[in-house]
Write an enzyme that holds these catalytic residues in place. Structure first.
Site, PDB file in Angstrom:
ATOM      1  N   ASP A 240      61.042  78.888  12.462  1.00  0.00           N
ATOM      2  CA  ASP A 240      61.991  79.552  11.571  1.00  0.00           C
ATOM      3  C   ASP A 240      62.551  80.790  12.259  1.00  0.00           C
ATOM      4  OD1 ASP A 240      63.105  80.673   8.938  1.00  0.00           O
ATOM      5  OD2 ASP A 240      62.041  78.897   8.231  1.00  0.00           O
ATOM      6  N   HIS A 272      63.744  84.994   6.251  1.00  0.00           N
ATOM      7  CA  HIS A 272      63.514  83.623   5.793  1.00  0.00           C
ATOM      8  C   HIS A 272      62.157  83.089   6.261  1.00  0.00           C
ATOM      9  CE1 HIS A 272      64.163  79.181   5.786  1.00  0.00           C
ATOM     10  NE2 HIS A 272      64.923  79.438   4.737  1.00  0.00           N
ATOM     11  N   ASN A 379      70.461  71.807   1.894  1.00  0.00           N
ATOM     12  CA  ASN A 379      71.096  72.299   0.664  1.00  0.00           C
ATOM     13  C   ASN A 379      72.565  71.906   0.564  1.00  0.00           C
ATOM     14  OD1 ASN A 379      68.640  73.549   0.195  1.00  0.00           O
ATOM     15  ND2 ASN A 379      69.303  75.493   1.066  1.00  0.00           N
ATOM     16  N   SER A 449      64.384  74.945   1.614  1.00  0.00           N
ATOM     17  CA  SER A 449      63.570  75.743   2.543  1.00  0.00           C
ATOM     18  C   SER A 449      62.284  76.211   1.884  1.00  0.00           C
ATOM     19  CB  SER A 449      64.357  76.972   3.010  1.00  0.00           C
ATOM     20  OG  SER A 449      65.334  76.642   3.956  1.00  0.00           O
TER      21      SER A 449
END
Length: 523
Positions: A240, A272, A379, A449
């Site tokens: 990430d 994130h 998404n 996520s």
């Protein structure tokens, strides 16, 4: 089975050599340029032997989903549009993805250098790399596991390499595929600040009884309290934006840190990755969430975290960075063979393909290294992102507290006609977890996520109990024990097998079989 005769083998080789000259009439017209000579290394006897070997590999190669150009190189059906800068938007792209696409198109139209990934038929030798440098490409990275070479080159050079027979390059026969180095990103769709009060990070009856809703929804609290399974001894590799290992939810959790983002420190400058890591393996903290005192923790609150930074502060990166990160995970696992590991990837690219290099790398980890890989569905609503479209991956959709699939959650079936995506669902709406750059603050985010590390955490719980299970068996257990949703949310293309159930998974009557042990011995 009778062995092939020498005459038959010679016939096959000659037939393969003849077939190279046959162009696919569905491709753009061949590009013929004035023949140019380059100072490339001479072919050796080893190269000629490889040339024969490659003919046999071509004969057996499954090119489904790819197009063979007039020079014998395989490309994605959209490659001509990529290499000419005429690629069009084909999905509900995020602003970041759209910006990257527009920048890429502009660079191609201006014939500015961009990055490409070449897949070769055999392990790339030094002469291949030298030859690519000699014709004007810069070699950036080599992955010998999937035979990938990342280069930086002008689109005109790549176009001639792939489509022009007049472009003299003696080492072209080594090249199996050419791809753009696609943009990859995380995409949280909702962010909301909240606050937390730190307590001693351990599992207590109070913490179990007052666990936040997402933990209770997937019954991870029951796995802790009734079976004592908390992920201890298992590592979750989080690919990430990096991980803030100083946050109270992650103190003592990180067992390794790696950074594959140029010109940035290994710190999580985006937030994130820290949020994702704490959902998977965060230590318990006491917090006021929506006026209610709850305990916020990871699904596997005693698992370890391997922090692998592959995305930058803007949340974006490239396929090559992802491949480098996965390479690091493989090498780390080889140094710690007795510690079970699962990869968590809350990222994706809407530009990918079931055959792209990132998918190939994920499949290599699953099939050859026997490492389970959990990936976000994305998404974009109407598509499953790459590498979530990888057949062997555990691809995750997002649901809310009401057990309905989120509107933003990527819906299948995906681009691969051989299997349905996503594979399973998990909480992904307003998930409260660690806020990077702070000592103890929390933040709420939404997205697939956030759903992905829930499943990664459940896999860690499974691996604590059954450390020798193969990725294929783990996936089967998760799907067979999933809680089915209702109505349209139950569609396999929306939620896969249903909502992940941690307690049902760890209590399933499944033992490590002889087949599982045998598979781990296979290359």
């Amino acid at each position: 089975m009778r062995p092939l005769s020498a005459t038959f083998i010679v016939f096959i080789v000659l037939l393969s050599l003849f077939s190279v000259a046959v162009a696919d009439s569905s491709l753009p017209a061949a590009i013929e340029t004035t023949q140019v000579k380059f100072d490339v290394p001479s072919l050796t006897l080893s190269d000629y032997m490889n040339k024969i070997l490659i003919k046999f590999k071509e004969w057996r190669f499954d090119s489904t989903g790819l197009i063979r150009t007039n020079t014998g190189i395989y490309v994605d059906e959209r490659f001509w549009n990529w290499v000419t800068g005429s690629i069009q938007v084909s999905a509900n792209l995020t602003d970041m993805a759209l910006n990257w696409l527009n920048t890429f198109k502009q660079k191609v139209q201006n014939d500015e250098e961009v990055d490409w990934i070449i897949i070769t038929w055999t392990k790339p030798n030094d002469r291949v790399k030298e030859a690519l440098e000699a014709i004007g490409a810069k070699v950036l990275y080599v992955d010998e596991d999937i035979n990938a070479i990342t280069i930086r080159a002008r689109p005109s050079l790549v176009k001639n390499l792939v489509y022009s027979k007049a472009f003299d390059f003696n080492y072209r026969f080594y090249i199996r595929e050419v791809w753009p180095d696609f943009y990859v990103a995380n995409s949280p769709v909702y962010i909301e600040n909240t606050s937390a009060v730190f307590i001693q990070g351990n599992i207590t009856p109070e913490q179990v009884a007052n666990a936040n809703w997402n933990i209770k929804l997937i019954k991870a609290d029951l796995a802790w309290s009734k079976k004592g399974i908390t992920g201890r001894g298992v590592t979750i590799a989080v690919l990430d934006t990096g991980v803030d290992c100083n946050h109270v939810m992650l103190q003592g959790a990180c067992v390794g840190v790696a950074n594959f983002v140029n010109n940035e420190p290994p710190d999580d400058l985006n937030g994130h990755g820290t949020h994702v890591a704490s959902i998977a393996a965060g230590r318990p903290v006491k917090a006021n969430v929506d006026g209610q005192i709850v305990y916020v923790s990871g699904v596997a609150p005693e698992a370890n975290v391997l922090a692998v930074k592959v995305l930058g502060k803007d949340g974006g990166g490239t396929m090559t960075q992802i491949i480098q990160g996965l390479d690091y995970v493989v090498e780390w696992h080889k140094k710690h063979p007795d510690e079970p590991i699962v990869v968590s990837m809350s990222l994706g690219s809407p530009f990918g393909s079931p055959r792209d290099p990132m998918v190939q790398k994920v499949e290599q980890l699953i099939r050859e290294e026997h490492i389970p890989v959990v990936i976000a569905a994305g998404n974009e609503f109407v598509v499953i992102d790459s590498p979530g479209i990888a057949t062997g991956a555990i691809t995750v959709a997002a649901v809310g507290r009401d057990m309905k699939v989120a509107e933003f959650s990527g819906k299948g079936p995906g681009l691969n006609i051989y299997d349905i995506k996503p594979d399973i669902a998990a909480p992904g709406v307003r998930i409260v977890a660690a806020k990077a750059g702070t000592r103890s603050q929390l933040i709420a985010m939404s997205g697939t996520s956030m759903a992905t590390p829930h499943v990664s955490g459940v896999v860690a719980l499974l691996l604590q109990k059954h450390g020798t299970l193969t990725p294929e068996t783990i996936k089967m257990i998760l799907q067979k024990t999933a809680y089915p949703l209702e109505g349209i949310n139950a569609l396999p293309t929306w939620s896969g097998a249903g909502l992940v159930d941690a307690y049902a998974a760890v209590t399933a009557n499944v033992q490590s079989s002889i087949w599982d042990r045998f598979r781990r011995l296979l290359p």
